[in-house]
Enzyme design. Structure first.
Site, PDB file in Angstrom:
ATOM      1  N   SER A 142       0.833  -1.188   0.000  1.00  0.00           N
ATOM      2  CA  SER A 142       0.000   0.000   0.000  1.00  0.00           C
ATOM      3  C   SER A 142       0.876   1.250   0.000  1.00  0.00           C
ATOM      4  CB  SER A 142      -0.961  -0.047   1.200  1.00  0.00           C
ATOM      5  OG  SER A 142      -1.991   0.899   1.052  1.00  0.00           O
ATOM      6  N   GLU A 236      -9.901  -4.125  -6.033  1.00  0.00           N
ATOM      7  CA  GLU A 236      -9.466  -3.024  -5.171  1.00  0.00           C
ATOM      8  C   GLU A 236      -9.436  -1.700  -5.925  1.00  0.00           C
ATOM      9  OE1 GLU A 236      -5.325  -2.633  -3.958  1.00  0.00           O
ATOM     10  OE2 GLU A 236      -4.943  -4.640  -4.736  1.00  0.00           O
ATOM     11  N   HIS A 266      -7.459  -5.393  -1.442  1.00  0.00           N
ATOM     12  CA  HIS A 266      -6.250  -4.643  -1.132  1.00  0.00           C
ATOM     13  C   HIS A 266      -5.356  -5.393  -0.140  1.00  0.00           C
ATOM     14  CE1 HIS A 266      -3.867  -1.005  -0.887  1.00  0.00           C
ATOM     15  NE2 HIS A 266      -4.014  -0.944   0.426  1.00  0.00           N
TER      16      HIS A 266
END
Length: 303
Positions: A142, A236, A266
């Site tokens: 991320s 995602e 995610h």
């Protein structure tokens, strides 16, 4: 895909309290270590790496001369060694390497470029500890995935040698959230939504342009950075961050391998104790890192 396993992950995520404060978010994220424990055969060692709090994860059989520098996710405002310990340990085991996880400084207390500075400091620490760049990989998820790419650019700009490779899980590289998937996948993604990302970006940038290359590496000059493996889920909102990063890398002649995993959310690797695809993806990444280190090692010997 096991729908039952994914349903369990989604049910787990649905238990999150509504509108938690930043302090509550940090505490909840760090507390995941108790829910996803690290196997007892992994040796953990806390240290300070060039001024940055860090932790070594050493699974059984890890090559002492191979290291992964891991940069956790959390939108640059939450996340820590504790929250990601189970994921870092699993990636280290799959890669046959030690892993150095960094507690880089977080916003809003420490906005951009603090995280980039700490990541480069961690890399310098590994080089100074005797690790060959051919035996180092950088990885992150991320925001940590975006930070991984930014770190490669910063390492190049500092005239340091590139690592053997890098691995990005669902990287966040566009701080404006301009990808079409931000809306087209919104109903499918239980973790990342445009409004929440906007607040994190604002905290991290602290007035800097959202297209500052080392903050949003989608806009960076990627020429000459290490080979990249990028994993992203088809379910995602940050899907287009990865596809656009791949296009930018291709234009810059970067060796980038993009894998889109059907039905995955995610950073599904985070849920590897619950999700078979999480374990499979970690194994794929581990094999990639091993192969890249072996190839880079042969090149360095030949040189």
């Amino acid at each position: 895909m096991s729908q039952q396993e994914m349903d369990q992950v989604r049910a787990f995520l649905a238990q999150t309290a509504a509108n938690p404060s930043l302090e509550e978010q940090r505490a909840m994220y760090d507390g995941l270590g108790a829910i996803f424990p690290t196997p007892g055969d992994v040796v953990l060692e806390r240290l300070v790496a060039a001024g940055v709090p860090a932790e070594w994860s050493d699974p059984p059989g890890a090559a002492p001369d191979r290291a992964i520098l891991y940069l956790h996710g959390g939108g640059y405002v939450i996340g820590s060694i504790a929250s990601h310990r189970h994921l870092v340990a699993a990636l280290a085991r799959a890669s046959g390497a030690r892993a150095l996880s960094l507690d880089y400084r977080l916003a809003p207390e420490h906005p951009f470029p603090a995280a980039v500075e700490d990541a480069v400091a961690g890399y310098r620490f590994l080089l100074g500890s005797g690790f060959s760049p051919a035996k180092i990989a950088i990885a992150g998820d991320s925001a940590g995935g975006g930070l991984t790419v930014a770190s490669l650019v910063a390492i190049r700009e500092a005239s340091l040698p590139q690592p053997a490779c890098a691995f990005c899980i669902s990287p966040w590289v566009d701080l404006e959230g301009l990808g079409a998937s931000m809306t087209s996948k919104a109903a499918l993604d239980p973790m990342v939504q445009h409004q929440g990302l906007g607040g994190m970006a604002q905290a991290y940038l602290a007035g800097a342009s959202p297209r500052t290359p080392l903050a949003a590496p989608l806009y960076a000059d990627l020429r000459g950075i290490a080979p990249l493996l990028v994993h992203v889920g088809s379910a995602e909102t940050l899907l287009d961050d990865s596809t656009r990063l791949a296009a930018a890398a291709a234009a810059a002649d970067v060796d980038l391998r993009l894998e889109s995993w059907p039905g995955m959310i995610h950073v599904w690797h985070f849920f590897h104790t619950m999700l078979g695809e999480g374990r499979e993806a970690i194994e794929v990444a581990g094999a990639y890192i091993r192969a890249r280190m072996e190839a880079a090692g042969k090149l360095s010997v030949a040189a």
